[in-house]
Design an enzyme around this catalytic site. Structure first.
Site, PDB file in Angstrom:
ATOM      1  N   LYS A 187       0.838  -1.193   0.000  1.00 37.52           N
ATOM      2  CA  LYS A 187       0.000   0.000   0.000  1.00 37.52           C
ATOM      3  C   LYS A 187       0.879   1.251   0.000  1.00 37.52           C
ATOM      4  O   LYS A 187       1.985   1.215   0.534  1.00 37.52           O
ATOM      5  CB  LYS A 187      -0.850   0.040   1.281  1.00 37.52           C
ATOM      6  CG  LYS A 187      -1.956  -0.990   1.345  1.00 37.52           C
ATOM      7  CD  LYS A 187      -2.733  -0.824   2.651  1.00 37.52           C
ATOM      8  CE  LYS A 187      -3.831  -1.872   2.781  1.00 37.52           C
ATOM      9  NZ  LYS A 187      -4.883  -1.748   1.764  1.00 37.52           N
ATOM     10  N   ASP A 202      -2.731  -7.739  -1.472  1.00 36.09           N
ATOM     11  CA  ASP A 202      -3.470  -6.813  -0.609  1.00 36.09           C
ATOM     12  C   ASP A 202      -4.940  -7.228  -0.451  1.00 36.09           C
ATOM     13  O   ASP A 202      -5.650  -6.699   0.393  1.00 36.09           O
ATOM     14  CB  ASP A 202      -3.365  -5.389  -1.178  1.00 36.09           C
ATOM     15  CG  ASP A 202      -3.728  -4.322  -0.153  1.00 36.09           C
ATOM     16  OD1 ASP A 202      -3.846  -4.666   1.039  1.00 36.09           O
ATOM     17  OD2 ASP A 202      -3.887  -3.157  -0.561  1.00 36.09           O
ATOM     18  N   ARG A 208     -10.058 -11.645   2.295  1.00 33.62           N
ATOM     19  CA  ARG A 208     -10.911 -12.728   1.788  1.00 33.62           C
ATOM     20  C   ARG A 208     -10.213 -14.078   1.892  1.00 33.62           C
ATOM     21  O   ARG A 208     -10.862 -15.107   2.003  1.00 33.62           O
ATOM     22  CB  ARG A 208     -11.360 -12.406   0.353  1.00 33.62           C
ATOM     23  CG  ARG A 208     -10.240 -12.254  -0.620  1.00 33.62           C
ATOM     24  CD  ARG A 208     -10.655 -11.514  -1.887  1.00 33.62           C
ATOM     25  NE  ARG A 208     -10.730 -10.060  -1.677  1.00 33.62           N
ATOM     26  CZ  ARG A 208     -11.067  -9.190  -2.632  1.00 33.62           C
ATOM     27  NH1 ARG A 208     -11.384  -9.612  -3.842  1.00 33.62           N
ATOM     28  NH2 ARG A 208     -11.093  -7.905  -2.380  1.00 33.62           N
TER      29      ARG A 208
HETATM   30  N1  BES Z   1      -7.908  -3.784   4.693  1.00 33.49           N
HETATM   31  C1  BES Z   1      -8.104  -3.398   3.348  1.00 33.49           C
HETATM   32  C2  BES Z   1      -9.430  -2.662   3.132  1.00 33.49           C
HETATM   33  C3  BES Z   1      -9.564  -1.329   3.808  1.00 33.49           C
HETATM   34  C4  BES Z   1      -9.324  -0.156   3.120  1.00 33.49           C
HETATM   35  C5  BES Z   1     -10.011  -1.250   5.121  1.00 33.49           C
HETATM   36  C6  BES Z   1      -9.479   1.067   3.738  1.00 33.49           C
HETATM   37  C7  BES Z   1     -10.161  -0.037   5.743  1.00 33.49           C
HETATM   38  C8  BES Z   1      -9.911   1.128   5.066  1.00 33.49           C
HETATM   39  C9  BES Z   1      -8.094  -4.634   2.453  1.00 33.49           C
HETATM   40  O1  BES Z   1      -7.287  -5.678   2.869  1.00 33.49           O
HETATM   41  C10 BES Z   1      -7.598  -4.216   1.116  1.00 33.49           C
HETATM   42  O2  BES Z   1      -6.456  -3.858   1.030  1.00 33.49           O
HETATM   43  N2  BES Z   1      -8.462  -4.259   0.108  1.00 33.49           N
HETATM   44  C11 BES Z   1      -8.088  -3.900  -1.213  1.00 33.49           C
HETATM   45  C12 BES Z   1      -8.610  -4.967  -2.138  1.00 33.49           C
HETATM   46  C13 BES Z   1      -8.149  -4.846  -3.551  1.00 33.49           C
HETATM   47  C14 BES Z   1      -6.663  -5.119  -3.649  1.00 33.49           C
HETATM   48  C15 BES Z   1      -8.905  -5.832  -4.387  1.00 33.49           C
HETATM   49  C16 BES Z   1      -8.757  -2.558  -1.518  1.00 33.49           C
HETATM   50  O3  BES Z   1      -9.892  -2.352  -1.115  1.00 33.49           O
HETATM   51  O4  BES Z   1      -8.108  -1.709  -2.134  1.00 33.49           O
HETATM   52 ZN    ZN Z   2      -6.901  -5.792   4.864  1.00 33.44          ZN
HETATM   53 MN    MN Z   3      -5.305  -5.513   2.206  1.00 35.73          MN
END
Ligand code: BES
Ligand code: ZN
Ligand code: MN
Length: 500
Positions: A275, A345, A349
């Site tokens: 990230k 990331d 899931r």
């Molecule tokens: N933990 C994050 C989602 C998240 C984002 C929680 C902002 C709280 C605040 C999750 O693991 C993630 O990184 N999701 C990605 C998925 C994508 C790579 C398909 C996302 O939402 O960008």
């Molecule tokens: Zn996450």
């Molecule tokens: Mn993530």
């Protein structure tokens, strides 16, 4: 511990008076004006009981007394009342005396139990403060209110003291649990490794009365929870799974059973699909789903809900490293399905897949719920105001939505149509974990998870990414909200399967 009492006479010198907008406000203010020796019209002009509005009256006829008039707005909702009292306490705590009265004698008896619970809960949460390392307190300006010798006196009419007393004890239980969950979610990543998180869960289990079994790495390897292991591979801190249980299997026929699964990523860097560094520190809250599940177990146990509860919390730290999972790696899940990890990331899931499959291998709950800070997409869709709800079960959708509306933790249903799962097909595995398209990701994530629910007829997925951790009047930066504790508790308390 503060002492909360219910009284029917002699209000203490400092009296908080929560007031709703509406027809009766004018006469309630006239009565207060008379008690304080003030002009009624002036008071009615200056105080409108808007949500969170506060004015202080110092009656000249009785030295030492003060009335805190606290506006509650029009709505009689639980969250509105709790937030108004919480903000009042947060702002005024350094000035409040040791004993604060809360006058509820004018509250409509129909609303009294909830208003009482919300008022006490708000005052108790208003005292909350997170300290990663408790700082030395300056004793000369230590406020009185909130210390051991202090307390809250709830003023009610004699015929309502019983209802108020039980509302008070419920408020104390929920506030105690909520503060523990706040601490867990607010804790920085270095102070909540999976092992530390497991310790906290075990401690809560013995305090509140539910069992917690810690399934450590060797057992995860032996049993084949490879998706959870894969997510944890890049970290020095081994992943683990918590298995929770409350109530008895040999339960009465009609006692409903619930399986709760919570995402417990103690820190989410994104892994090799790393990230951006801006705001990455907020990813210490990526265990908000796990925290909600823990809180719900504590509440169910302490309130002795007539339910059978089991829970699985997969816990891991998602880190980049020489040993970390790589984009494109193919792994086998506990359920047997293989996954091409196109984005490290999208780790939530993966751990949920194993958490759900593990729970279903050992239990057959009537209702299966998972709660997770799963996608940025749900925030782009609903903002910070509601969690996304995904289910094909209408009764469950209605039950959860109603529970959310009642306690002020809003849910909004989003689609779970098969079309959203089409892009999860992989050339090299049964599934891939990311569609590769930046569209409707909250729904495609839900479709991914659905593959691991063994077609359970009463499954719902709740994406709390936007609501578990956020800006508020109570902290400088984003902080824990406790979202989900009340929602799950309220839902389980009221759930009755139709036709049962
Ligand atoms: N933990 C994050 C989602 C998240 C984002 C929680 C902002 C709280 C605040 C999750 O693991 C993630 O990184 N999701 C990605 C998925 C994508 C790579 C398909 C996302 O939402 O960008
Ligand atoms: Zn996450
Ligand atoms: Mn993530």
């Amino acid at each position: 511990m503060m002492i909360v009492r219910v009284l029917d006479k002699k209000a203490p010198d400092a009296l908080a008076v929560p007031l709703f907008q509406g027809e009766q406000l004018a006469s309630q203010l006239a009565e207060l004006a008379e008690k304080a020796g003030l002009d009624a019209t002036t008071l009615q002009n200056d105080f409108h009981a808007e949500a969170k509005e506060v004015i202080v009256l110092y009656p000249s006829n009785s030295p030492g007394r003060r009335f805190y008039l606290i506006g509650l707005g029009k709505k009689q909702g639980f969250a509105d009342v709790q937030n108004a009292l919480r903000l009042f306490c947060h702002r005024f705590k350094s000035k409040l005396p040791a004993r604060l009265g809360v006058d509820l004698r004018h509250i409509d008896p129909v609303h009294l139990p909830r208003v009482c619970e919300a008022a006490v809960g708000g005052l108790l949460l208003g005292l909350y403060r997170f300290d990663a390392f408790p700082r030395e307190k300056n004793t000369s300006d230590t406020p009185l209110f909130g210390t051991d010798k202090s307390g809250i006196d709830i003023m009610t009419l004699p015929e309502h003291t019983a209802a108020a007393t039980s509302a008070v004890s419920r408020a104390e239980v929920m506030a105690g649990i909520t503060k523990k969950i706040f601490d867990l979610v607010n804790a920085p990543g270095n102070q909540k490794t999976p092992e530390i998180f497991a310790d906290a869960a075990v401690a809560m289990g013995s305090e509140y009365g539910f069992s917690v079994r810690v399934v450590r790495r060797d057992t995860l390897v032996a049993e084949g929870l490879d998706a959870l292991l894969a997510v944890g591979k890049g970290s020095e801190e081994p992943p683990l799974l918590l298995f929770l249980e409350y109530g008895h299997k040999t339960r009465k026929k009609k006692t409903p059973s619930f399986g709760l699964v919570g995402k417990g990523i103690t820190f989410d860097t994104g892994g090799i699909s790393i990230k951006p560094s801006t705001n990455q520190h907020f990813m210490k809250s990526d265990m908000g789903g796990a925290a909600a599940v823990l809180g719900a177990f504590a509440a169910a146990a302490k309130l002795k809900l007539p339910v059978h509860l089991t829970g699985a919390i997969p816990v891991a730290e998602n880190m980049p490293d020489g040993k970390a999972l790589k984009p494109g790696d193919v792994i086998r899940t506990y359920a047997g399905k293989t996954v091409e990890v196109t984005d490290t990331d999208a780790e939530g899931r993966l751990v949920l897949a194993d958490g759900l499959a593990y729970l279903l291998k050992h239990e057959t709950p009537d209702v299966l719920l998972d709660v997770a800070t799963l996608t940025g997409s749900v925030i782009r869709t609903l903002g910070y105001h509601a969690a996304g709800l995904f289910t094909n079960n209408e009764q469950l959708a209605a039950g959860l939505t109603t529970a959310g509306a009642t306690c002020g933790e809003k849910l909004w249903r989003l689609p779970l149509w098969d079309e959203y799962g089409a892009d999860l097909k992989s050339d090299v595995a049964d599934l891939r974990n990311f569609t590769g398209k930046p569209m409707a990701e909250a729904s495609s994530a839900a479709k991914f998870i659905e593959h691991f629910t063994a077609a359970h007829p009463a499954w719902a997925h709740i994406d709390i990414a936007g609501v578990a951790f956020g800006d508020s009047e109570f902290a400088q930066s984003k902080s824990a909200t406790g979202f989900g504790i009340r929602l799950l508790t309220e839902f389980m308390e009221n759930w009755q399967e139709s036709g049962a």
